[in-house]
Design a protein around this motif. Structure first.
Motif, PDB file in Angstrom:
ATOM      1  N   LYS A  40       0.827  -1.217   0.000  1.00 23.32           N
ATOM      2  CA  LYS A  40       0.000   0.000   0.000  1.00 23.32           C
ATOM      3  C   LYS A  40       0.858   1.264   0.000  1.00 23.32           C
ATOM      4  N   LYS A  41       1.990   1.204   0.682  1.00 21.27           N
ATOM      5  CA  LYS A  41       2.871   2.367   0.768  1.00 21.27           C
ATOM      6  C   LYS A  41       3.796   2.502  -0.440  1.00 21.27           C
ATOM      7  N   ASN A  42       4.126   1.360  -1.074  1.00 22.75           N
ATOM      8  CA  ASN A  42       5.210   1.374  -2.055  1.00 22.75           C
ATOM      9  C   ASN A  42       4.851   0.944  -3.477  1.00 22.75           C
ATOM     10  N   TYR A  43       3.647   0.409  -3.671  1.00 17.18           N
ATOM     11  CA  TYR A  43       3.360  -0.133  -5.011  1.00 17.18           C
ATOM     12  C   TYR A  43       2.172   0.513  -5.708  1.00 17.18           C
ATOM     13  N   LEU A  44       1.217   1.001  -4.949  1.00 16.31           N
ATOM     14  CA  LEU A  44       0.025   1.571  -5.556  1.00 16.31           C
ATOM     15  C   LEU A  44       0.326   2.939  -6.168  1.00 16.31           C
ATOM     16  N   LYS A  45      -0.125   3.135  -7.417  1.00 10.91           N
ATOM     17  CA  LYS A  45       0.183   4.362  -8.156  1.00 10.91           C
ATOM     18  C   LYS A  45      -0.963   5.382  -8.143  1.00 10.91           C
ATOM     19  N   ASN A  46      -2.176   4.908  -7.847  1.00  8.36           N
ATOM     20  CA  ASN A  46      -3.335   5.803  -7.827  1.00  8.36           C
ATOM     21  C   ASN A  46      -4.452   5.144  -7.018  1.00  8.36           C
ATOM     22  N   ASN A  47      -5.597   5.807  -6.944  1.00 10.49           N
ATOM     23  CA  ASN A  47      -6.679   5.291  -6.086  1.00 10.49           C
ATOM     24  C   ASN A  47      -7.467   4.147  -6.708  1.00 10.49           C
ATOM     25  N   THR A  48      -7.107   3.730  -7.930  1.00 13.37           N
ATOM     26  CA  THR A  48      -7.751   2.532  -8.497  1.00 13.37           C
ATOM     27  C   THR A  48      -6.970   1.264  -8.139  1.00 13.37           C
ATOM     28  N   GLY A  49      -5.750   1.435  -7.625  1.00 19.43           N
ATOM     29  CA  GLY A  49      -4.964   0.278  -7.199  1.00 19.43           C
ATOM     30  C   GLY A  49      -5.514  -0.333  -5.924  1.00 19.43           C
ATOM     31  N   PHE A  50      -5.152  -1.581  -5.664  1.00 19.67           N
ATOM     32  CA  PHE A  50      -5.635  -2.255  -4.455  1.00 19.67           C
ATOM     33  C   PHE A  50      -4.692  -3.385  -4.052  1.00 19.67           C
ATOM     34  N   VAL A  51      -4.806  -3.761  -2.792  1.00 15.66           N
ATOM     35  CA  VAL A  51      -4.073  -4.916  -2.256  1.00 15.66           C
ATOM     36  C   VAL A  51      -5.061  -5.750  -1.445  1.00 15.66           C
ATOM     37  N   TYR A  52      -5.104  -7.055  -1.729  1.00 16.51           N
ATOM     38  CA  TYR A  52      -5.998  -7.950  -0.992  1.00 16.51           C
ATOM     39  C   TYR A  52      -5.258  -9.228  -0.595  1.00 16.51           C
ATOM     40  N   ILE A  53      -5.694  -9.801   0.499  1.00 20.70           N
ATOM     41  CA  ILE A  53      -5.242 -11.149   0.867  1.00 20.70           C
ATOM     42  C   ILE A  53      -6.308 -12.125   0.399  1.00 20.70           C
ATOM     43  N   CYS A  54      -5.873 -13.140  -0.317  1.00 27.93           N
ATOM     44  CA  CYS A  54      -6.812 -14.093  -0.923  1.00 27.93           C
ATOM     45  C   CYS A  54      -6.470 -15.530  -0.559  1.00 27.93           C
ATOM     46  N   LYS A  55      -7.463 -16.372  -0.725  1.00 27.37           N
ATOM     47  CA  LYS A  55      -7.274 -17.826  -0.698  1.00 27.37           C
ATOM     48  C   LYS A  55      -7.697 -18.346  -2.073  1.00 27.37           C
ATOM     49  N   ILE A  56      -7.355 -19.583  -2.340  1.00 25.43           N
ATOM     50  CA  ILE A  56      -7.799 -20.182  -3.599  1.00 25.43           C
ATOM     51  C   ILE A  56      -9.297 -20.467  -3.518  1.00 25.43           C
ATOM     52  N   ASN A  57     -10.013 -20.016  -4.530  1.00 22.47           N
ATOM     53  CA  ASN A  57     -11.466 -20.192  -4.631  1.00 22.47           C
ATOM     54  C   ASN A  57     -11.744 -21.565  -5.247  1.00 22.47           C
ATOM     55  N   ASN A  58     -12.339 -22.448  -4.479  1.00 23.23           N
ATOM     56  CA  ASN A  58     -12.595 -23.809  -4.965  1.00 23.23           C
ATOM     57  C   ASN A  58     -13.926 -23.966  -5.689  1.00 23.23           C
ATOM     58  N   ILE A  59     -14.719 -22.906  -5.733  1.00 22.10           N
ATOM     59  CA  ILE A  59     -16.049 -22.989  -6.345  1.00 22.10           C
ATOM     60  C   ILE A  59     -16.020 -22.586  -7.810  1.00 22.10           C
ATOM     61  N   GLY A  60     -15.313 -21.493  -8.116  1.00 22.76           N
ATOM     62  CA  GLY A  60     -15.301 -20.996  -9.489  1.00 22.76           C
ATOM     63  C   GLY A  60     -16.575 -20.228  -9.793  1.00 22.76           C
ATOM     64  N   THR A  61     -17.011 -20.313 -11.039  1.00 23.68           N
ATOM     65  CA  THR A  61     -18.205 -19.599 -11.481  1.00 23.68           C
ATOM     66  C   THR A  61     -19.457 -20.201 -10.857  1.00 23.68           C
ATOM     67  N   GLN A  62     -20.356 -19.350 -10.401  1.00 23.23           N
ATOM     68  CA  GLN A  62     -21.561 -19.851  -9.744  1.00 23.23           C
ATOM     69  C   GLN A  62     -22.784 -19.029 -10.123  1.00 23.23           C
ATOM     70  N   ILE A  63     -23.928 -19.685 -10.031  1.00 19.84           N
ATOM     71  CA  ILE A  63     -25.205 -19.023 -10.279  1.00 19.84           C
ATOM     72  C   ILE A  63     -25.586 -18.250  -9.029  1.00 19.84           C
ATOM     73  N   VAL A  64     -25.793 -16.958  -9.166  1.00 15.90           N
ATOM     74  CA  VAL A  64     -26.190 -16.112  -8.057  1.00 15.90           C
ATOM     75  C   VAL A  64     -27.707 -16.053  -7.944  1.00 15.90           C
ATOM     76  N   GLU A  65     -28.359 -15.989  -9.121  1.00 14.61           N
ATOM     77  CA  GLU A  65     -29.818 -15.876  -9.141  1.00 14.61           C
ATOM     78  C   GLU A  65     -30.335 -16.490 -10.454  1.00 14.61           C
ATOM     79  N   GLN A  66     -31.461 -17.164 -10.375  1.00 14.40           N
ATOM     80  CA  GLN A  66     -32.078 -17.747 -11.574  1.00 14.40           C
ATOM     81  C   GLN A  66     -33.589 -17.781 -11.382  1.00 14.40           C
ATOM     82  N   LYS A  67     -34.300 -17.138 -12.327  1.00 17.05           N
ATOM     83  CA  LYS A  67     -35.762 -17.160 -12.217  1.00 17.05           C
ATOM     84  C   LYS A  67     -36.414 -16.944 -13.567  1.00 17.05           C
TER      85      LYS A  67
END
Length: 313
Positions: A286-313
């Motif tokens: 956050k202090k040394n790599y982000l160049k503007n306010n569109t940059g971001f840093v997140y901590i992630c885990k591997i997503n085991n689900i992938g693409t999913q249906i959020v809503e269907q009707k």
């Protein structure tokens, strides 16, 4: 109406150029992927929304979603009038599988909307074609994990047959991803790579990839992390990454298991098995790599689900 969510992904993961990829989820449960909503309409309509709406072409005919729709219609031999809403939450040209997010979500949604005229393999191949349309080469290291989740090894046999292997993951790994807020075209990043490599480079990369896969299956965490080296792309791409050597030094100093360029960049990643130290890396980014306010840093885990249906009707 069908609403689909597709997650961000990291292709290559250093050791598996165009072959290995993971899907991502933020540990804070925040968004890191695109939504597609498809509903009935009298004509084709595309509406763009999302955090990175401004990254998208002003002309909808240049949007990858338009190309997804036209190619799908051509594939099934029928022009389907639909309204598509794209919620773009992954920055374009970021190295986080942004195009794969949109392609996978759109084609999965429209196939479901039309009662699945394409089987999974045909759908995957169409996704690969569209990814190749944008980057210049067909590759599945973002497409497959985005669709299916987890860590995937993808082999293309005789240009047509896809072999997808599920690779065991280390559940205690935290992936710190940092996007600086600048773009780096995948097409350009691929163009800088040599057309020919010395034989020794390919032998070395093959040895490291084989060793990484074996270490993953045999749960040798430290060996797997040591083998996550990139001799194919990183030597030629690291000059496009702001302060890459400084990032490498800091990651090593903090005790990262591994670090590297996410896909073609400019997003970078570092891996830790200690959450507190992972937060130290977040603060440094956050202090040394982000160049503007569109940059971001997140901590992630591997997503085991992938693409999913959020809503269907």
């Amino acid at each position: 109406m069908i609403k689909i969510y597709s997650p961000a992904s990291i292709g290559n993961i250093n050791v598996g150029f165009d072959t290995l990829g993971i899907a991502l989820s933020r540990i804070d449960k925040g968004l890191l992927g695109d939504f597609i909503t498809i509903s009935s309409s009298k004509k084709f309509i595309l509406i763009n929304k999302g955090l990175f709406l401004n990254d998208l072409p002003k002309n909808n005919c240049e949007n990858i979603i338009f190309h997804c729709w036209t190619k799908f219609c051509k594939k099934i031999g029928e022009k389907i009038p639909v309204k598509i809403i794209l919620e773009k939450n992954i920055p374009v040209a970021s190295g986080l599988g942004s195009s794969a997010c949109s392609i996978v979500a759109c084609l999965k949604a429209i196939n479901l909307f039309c009662n699945n005229p394409l089987n999974n393999i045909d759908l995957l191949k169409l996704m690969g074609e569209l990814e190749g349309f944008l980057s210049g080469n067909i590759h599945y290291d973002n497409i497959v994990p985005c669709l299916l989740g987890g860590m995937k090894l993808i082999l293309i046999i005789n240009k047509n047959n896809l072999i997808i292997q599920n690779i065991p993951i280390f559940k205690n790994w935290f992936w710190v991803i940092a996007y600086p807020g600048i773009k780096l075209s995948t097409f350009y990043s691929r163009k800088v790579l040599p057309k020919l490599y010395e034989k020794e480079i390919f032998i070395k990369q093959s040895q490291y990839l084989a060793g990484f896969i074996n270490a993953s299956y045999t749960k040798q965490e430290l060996l797997a992390s040591k083998l996550m080296k990139d001799f194919i792309a990183e030597p030629y791409r690291k000059s496009f990454i702001p302060n890459f050597e400084k990032i490498s030094y800091e990651a090593k100093k903090l005790g990262a298991l591994s670090y590297g360029i996410s896909g073609s960049g400019p997003t970078v990643f570092s891996i830790f098995n200690n959450l507190n130290i992972a937060y130290d890396m977040v603060n440094w980014f956050k202090k040394n790599y982000l160049k503007n306010n569109t940059g971001f840093v997140y901590i992630c885990k591997i997503n085991n689900i992938g693409t999913q249906i959020v809503e269907q009707k």
